[in-house]
Design an enzyme around this catalytic site. Sequence first.
Site, short mmCIF file in Angstrom:
data_model
loop_
_atom_site.label_atom_id
_atom_site.label_comp_id
_atom_site.label_asym_id
_atom_site.label_seq_id
_atom_site.Cartn_x
_atom_site.Cartn_y
_atom_site.Cartn_z
N CYS A 2 0.83 -1.20 0.00
CA CYS A 2 0.00 0.00 0.00
C CYS A 2 0.87 1.25 0.00
O CYS A 2 2.02 1.20 0.41
CB CYS A 2 -0.86 0.04 1.25
SG CYS A 2 -1.70 -1.50 1.57
N TRP A 74 -3.37 -2.38 -1.22
CA TRP A 74 -3.08 -3.72 -1.72
C TRP A 74 -3.61 -4.63 -0.63
O TRP A 74 -3.05 -4.70 0.46
CB TRP A 74 -1.58 -3.88 -1.92
CG TRP A 74 -1.16 -5.17 -2.53
CD1 TRP A 74 -1.09 -5.47 -3.87
CD2 TRP A 74 -0.69 -6.34 -1.86
NE1 TRP A 74 -0.64 -6.75 -4.05
CE2 TRP A 74 -0.38 -7.31 -2.83
CE3 TRP A 74 -0.52 -6.68 -0.50
CZ2 TRP A 74 0.09 -8.58 -2.51
CZ3 TRP A 74 -0.04 -7.93 -0.18
CH2 TRP A 74 0.26 -8.87 -1.19
N ASN A 100 -0.53 1.43 6.51
CA ASN A 100 0.20 0.35 5.84
C ASN A 100 0.67 -0.61 6.92
O ASN A 100 1.06 -0.16 8.00
CB ASN A 100 1.48 0.87 5.17
CG ASN A 100 1.21 1.54 3.86
OD1 ASN A 100 0.07 1.60 3.42
ND2 ASN A 100 2.25 2.04 3.24
N LYS A 501 10.03 -13.56 -14.29
CA LYS A 501 9.62 -12.38 -15.06
C LYS A 501 8.38 -12.69 -15.91
O LYS A 501 7.43 -11.93 -15.91
CB LYS A 501 10.72 -11.90 -16.01
CG LYS A 501 11.88 -11.16 -15.42
CD LYS A 501 11.59 -9.76 -14.93
CE LYS A 501 11.18 -9.76 -13.49
NZ LYS A 501 12.20 -9.58 -12.50
N HIS A 520 15.04 -35.41 -13.94
CA HIS A 520 14.52 -35.97 -12.69
C HIS A 520 13.07 -35.59 -12.47
O HIS A 520 12.61 -35.57 -11.32
CB HIS A 520 15.41 -35.53 -11.52
CG HIS A 520 16.82 -35.96 -11.68
ND1 HIS A 520 17.23 -37.26 -11.46
CD2 HIS A 520 17.92 -35.29 -12.11
CE1 HIS A 520 18.54 -37.35 -11.72
NE2 HIS A 520 18.97 -36.17 -12.12
C1 F6R Z 1 10.22 -9.47 -9.08
C2 F6R Z 1 10.35 -8.55 -7.97
C3 F6R Z 1 10.25 -9.10 -6.59
C4 F6R Z 1 11.29 -8.41 -5.67
C5 F6R Z 1 11.10 -8.89 -4.23
C6 F6R Z 1 12.17 -8.29 -3.31
O1 F6R Z 1 10.34 -8.83 -10.30
O2 F6R Z 1 10.52 -7.38 -8.15
O3 F6R Z 1 10.41 -10.48 -6.59
O4 F6R Z 1 12.56 -8.72 -6.13
O5 F6R Z 1 9.84 -8.52 -3.77
O6 F6R Z 1 12.11 -6.90 -3.28
P1 F6R Z 1 13.32 -6.03 -2.77
O7 F6R Z 1 14.46 -6.25 -3.69
O8 F6R Z 1 12.81 -4.63 -2.78
O9 F6R Z 1 13.64 -6.51 -1.38
#
Ligand code: F6R
Length: 624
Positions: A2, A74, A100, A501, A520
Amino acid sequence: MCGIVGYVGKKEAAPILLDGLRRLEYRGYDSAGISIIENGKIVTVKATGKVVELQNKIGEKKMASKIGIAHTRWATHGKPCDKNSHPHTDCKGNISIVHNGIIENYLELKDQLQKKGHKFTSETDSEVVAHLIEEFSQKPASTRGDDRSSTRGGLDFRGAVLESLKLIKGTYGLAILDRNCPEQMIVARLGSPLLLGVGKDEFIVASDASAIVQYTDKVVYLEDGEMAVVSADNFEVFNVKNKLIKKEISKLDWDIEQAQKNGYAHFMLKETFEQPESIANAMRGRISKTDGMARLGGLRDVEEKLKDINRIIIVSCGTSYNAGLIGEYMLEEYAGIPVEVEYASEFRYRKPLLDKRTAVIAISQSGETADTLAAIREAKNKGALTLGIINTVGSTIARETDAGIYNHAGPEIGVASTKAFTSQLTILTLLTVFLGRQRDMSLVTGKRILSELEKIPKHINEILSGDKEIKKIAKKYANFSDFLYMGRKYNFPIALEGALKIKEISYVHAEGYASGEMKHGPIALIDENFPSLFVAPRDSVYEKNISGMQEIKARSGKIIAIATKGDKEISKHASDVIYIPKTLEMLTPLLAVIPLQLLAYYVGISKGYDVDKPRNLAKSVTVE
Ligand code: F6R
């Protein structure tokens, strides 16, 4: 997660709040809402969906006020709908809050408040905060020391907030209005980020710098357990014991241009194309060619301690976790230090065995991920040296680790991480050279790695110039509903990252796998409708990858390969090939990931999805 924004000053609050919400939308966006104080009353408007829905609902309404709070949600507790959207108010509409985080004991508090006659209108945990403040405002003055309001007979605004916070278990970033104090906003944080932007006769509060950067570059970072009372011309910060705290004003290192799309259709595309520059920024001033050494100013204070380290644990989540896995291969091979990589969400609940010779490294783009932060706190409690590889300057993890290295990738707004990932890999390479040269790495090896690293931006430019080809391949495969992504050694984590991705942007089922493991189990899935993607550059495991490709081909599986420029053999095995320039094996992930980011992007847009704001995802996961 959020997003929170709050304003108090001399300008109209509503347009500033709506603009802030739009900039925070990338953090979470199933609903949005705003409260202002207009003619002595709290006026609240909420809408399900994106910020534009809220804007439409406000329509011609004036919302004339110089103070207000707003929120993009969110959902955690209660489905996305108007009544569960923030702001939440108390029974009488005197108090309005945006929150939040998660109030863990909300059911217990709600029960107690309901028994006292409070009426709740939402299913959220957050609403209890408004009712708690109401309850303390109504308490008889005789029971509450000096801190009382003559009009309500209970505690004054600050006193009521303070007492409420004492009862809350969990995490919060809060911004609160009280119609009886129309010139004050109170904000508080515990485990959820909150910054106070300091303007001229105005303050903008936000959970993220992107909502502040267009108004001011001066910020105050609130720490856990702190609460600020903010009016147009002043702010005061108190701790939970009601003690006044002196705060420093820091400078934001972002600028407004970095937080805009600059002609690209999406932030994700812009950030993918920014990688030659963001990688160069991660290296800038940090390479000393003559002595084959990395200069990492952020580690200066712990340089001697690092010589004694005999074990590294990397904690992170998602894409940052995948970067950590590549770091493990680099650090073990070139610095000779045993490394473990852990999901921060698992690490925090284990009983990790740590000592003074263990360094725990948090990798995080946002520097606010709740699990990564908790893991670092756990490591600190156990006496380990904590380090951060963080993109967001001044973020909580950056501040709480003993030392660290900033990525300098600039703001990453697209929910799917792209440039932060490659800047993390760049920093991990520099760290490998730094720790390796402190140990047995030769001058020649140090120099070689650094000079190859310096060529990476140029190589990425070359891959990006083949963007059209990648788009064509993406179109060809866009209608398949399942993929297997495979790689080995340094590129096994790239298989994981490529699959992540395409899952998050295109809603396509994809599994990342170590190619040696394919036999496997996953090979059972393969037929002509289940394509595979092999990350197979000319490296020490090339032949092994080719064997895997043959096995897939023998089962009628289609193959896309990421291969080294000039490799003619690979097209005998793969249906489509995307070439990357030649580099050191340890640096191939920096190149191999680029086509995978573009593939995910183009599959996503060919299906008409909003790739910057994929469903159910949030940029920074500040709740467990
Ligand atoms: C995927 C993505 C997430 C972040 C994860 C960690 O594209 O962006 O998987 O990598 O939520 O976030 P940070 O790096 O901000 O701790």
